[in-house]
Design a protein around this motif. Structure first.
Motif, PDB file in Angstrom:
ATOM      1  N   ASN A 164       0.857  -1.185   0.000  1.00  0.00           N
ATOM      2  CA  ASN A 164       0.000   0.000   0.000  1.00  0.00           C
ATOM      3  C   ASN A 164       0.897   1.241   0.000  1.00  0.00           C
ATOM      4  O   ASN A 164       1.133   1.876   1.039  1.00  0.00           O
ATOM      5  N   ASN A 165       1.419   1.567  -1.192  1.00  0.00           N
ATOM      6  CA  ASN A 165       2.377   2.662  -1.328  1.00  0.00           C
ATOM      7  C   ASN A 165       1.787   4.014  -0.963  1.00  0.00           C
ATOM      8  O   ASN A 165       2.455   4.852  -0.348  1.00  0.00           O
ATOM      9  N   THR A 166       0.539   4.235  -1.350  1.00  0.00           N
ATOM     10  CA  THR A 166      -0.106   5.518  -1.048  1.00  0.00           C
ATOM     11  C   THR A 166      -0.195   5.729   0.460  1.00  0.00           C
ATOM     12  O   THR A 166       0.205   6.774   0.993  1.00  0.00           O
ATOM     13  N   ARG A 167      -0.708   4.722   1.151  1.00  0.00           N
ATOM     14  CA  ARG A 167      -0.875   4.821   2.605  1.00  0.00           C
ATOM     15  C   ARG A 167       0.476   4.957   3.306  1.00  0.00           C
ATOM     16  O   ARG A 167       0.617   5.736   4.250  1.00  0.00           O
ATOM     17  N   ALA A 168       1.487   4.230   2.852  1.00  0.00           N
ATOM     18  CA  ALA A 168       2.800   4.265   3.502  1.00  0.00           C
ATOM     19  C   ALA A 168       3.403   5.666   3.456  1.00  0.00           C
ATOM     20  O   ALA A 168       3.897   6.182   4.473  1.00  0.00           O
ATOM     21  N   PHE A 169       3.353   6.316   2.291  1.00  0.00           N
ATOM     22  CA  PHE A 169       3.983   7.630   2.171  1.00  0.00           C
ATOM     23  C   PHE A 169       3.104   8.749   2.714  1.00  0.00           C
ATOM     24  O   PHE A 169       3.619   9.794   3.135  1.00  0.00           O
ATOM     25  N   GLU A 170       1.808   8.546   2.739  1.00  0.00           N
ATOM     26  CA  GLU A 170       0.936   9.511   3.405  1.00  0.00           C
ATOM     27  C   GLU A 170       1.229   9.506   4.910  1.00  0.00           C
ATOM     28  O   GLU A 170       1.360  10.557   5.543  1.00  0.00           O
ATOM     29  N   ARG A 171       1.367   8.309   5.461  1.00  0.00           N
ATOM     30  CA  ARG A 171       1.643   8.186   6.895  1.00  0.00           C
ATOM     31  C   ARG A 171       3.015   8.761   7.247  1.00  0.00           C
ATOM     32  O   ARG A 171       3.169   9.461   8.259  1.00  0.00           O
ATOM     33  N   ALA A 172       4.020   8.494   6.411  1.00  0.00           N
ATOM     34  CA  ALA A 172       5.370   9.004   6.671  1.00  0.00           C
ATOM     35  C   ALA A 172       5.398  10.527   6.605  1.00  0.00           C
ATOM     36  O   ALA A 172       6.050  11.188   7.429  1.00  0.00           O
ATOM     37  N   THR A 173       4.691  11.091   5.636  1.00  0.00           N
ATOM     38  CA  THR A 173       4.647  12.552   5.506  1.00  0.00           C
ATOM     39  C   THR A 173       3.943  13.176   6.704  1.00  0.00           C
ATOM     40  O   THR A 173       4.392  14.207   7.243  1.00  0.00           O
TER      41      THR A 173
END
Length: 343
Positions: A164-173
């Motif tokens: 889940n690339n979208t969720r991973a980078f949204e969470r990191a940001t």
């Protein structure tokens, strides 16, 4: 010991022994147990090529690799993926065939593989948006599994394993925003590829949620190498308003980021925070006892195992329902992030 010798030892026909070993229902359970016990005792291993002649299968899986340097398979991630998949191939007694082809001949390579019947199925790597390979393989009728997704409306029409690339980078940001960072740079992979496009969406979504406008001067896209991480970071640090935090799409890019920060005399985690994506690579560990880099982590080796298992299922029963697996990445806190510095 070969099939003929095992059959003679048991006093059974070769056909009966073969059917018992391969699970045919017309063989009685008593005979099957007798054959399996003898095969184990005498270390009998079926000849996969001979079995292929009988079943119409080659017990081989294909990986078609484009020659282009601007492709994810030049990354060590591919090696770990194949290592995970190979665990399943070995267990199921399958061979793996790698075909290195020019990018322009990739479609023709799939057609040749299908025409020769050299493999029973393939795994597709590095899908792009509306990837034409998917329609091609569906047209050919060859079993396949995609590592990733094609970003189209037809994702339900083929088997895939993705993070889940979208969720991973949204969470990191969001994590960086919560630390007070407002100038956050993104060192992404090639955004023509689906995984990188989804990571950009996650990054942008998190910024939008708190009213931070995406700054194109802080957004980079390229082949995920150490040198790319170094050069992109050096360019961003030279801006009038440099970033106080960076997101990198690979731990390998993160190595370059760290080199650039060292060269600029900046302390990572204090002057500039960094989050990387960690594929949990076998030979590039993010610390031995505790994580060094704050990271979104998802094992690519495990993804390789899941893809291979799905492909085995498709080969053994092409009519079975298509499977889709979306893996979540965990956010691991290391020593490379901290509160935004006061300017």
């Amino acid at each position: 010991m070969n099939l003929k010798e095992l059959s003679t030892l048991l006093g059974l026909s070769q056909t009966t022994v073969s059917r018992a070993l391969n699970g045919y229902p017309e063989v009685s359970e008593l005979t099957r147990e007798k054959v399996l016990k003898a095969a184990k005792k005498h270390n009998y291993t079926p000849n996969t090529r001979a079995r292929g002649l009988a079943t119409g299968q080659n017990h081989a899986v294909g990986h078609v690799i484009p020659l282009s340097t601007e492709h994810e398979v030049v990354n060590p991630v591919f090696t770990d993926f194949v290592a995970g998949a190979s665990e399943i191939y070995s267990r199921e007694n399958y061979d793996m065939i790698l075909s290195i082809v020019p990018d322009s001949n990739e479609s023709e390579a799939y057609r040749k593989i299908a025409a020769k019947g050299s493999v029973d199925g393939v795994i597709v790597h590095g899908p792009k948006a509306n990837d034409p390979r998917i329609a091609l393989l569906q047209d050919i009728g060859m079993p396949f599994v995609v590592h990733g997704r094609s970003g189209s409306a037809t994702e339900d029409d083929y088997c895939w394993v993705d993070m889940n690339n979208t969720r991973a980078f949204e969470r990191a940001t969001h994590f960086l925003i919560d630390l007070g960072h407002r100038r956050i740079g993104l060192l992404n992979g090639l955004e023509s590829m689906d995984f990188a496009a989804k990571r950009r969406i996650g990054y942008r979504t998190a910024l939008d949620a708190v009213g931070i406008k995406e700054d194109l001067m802080l957004c980079y896209s390229g082949e995920m190498t150490e040198e790319y991480g170094f050069k992109a970071t050096a360019e961003m640090l030279a801006l009038d308003e440099p970033p106080t935090a960076l997101l990198a799409s690979s731990i390998i890019v993160g190595f370059g980021v760290r080199r650039a920060l060292d060269a600029a005399g900046l302390k990572i985690g204090k002057d500039v925070s960094l989050i990387v994506h960690d594929d949990d690579l076998s030979y590039l560990r993010n610390g031995s006892t505790e994580p060094i880099y704050t990271a979104t982590r998802s094992s690519v080796r495990m993804a390789g195992r899941i893809c291979a298992e799905m492909l085995m299922e498709q080969i053994s029963n092409p009519q079975r329902p298509l499977r889709h697996t979306l893996l979540d990445a965990e956010l691991i806190i290391g020593h490379t992030t901290g509160p935004a510095p006061k300017r």
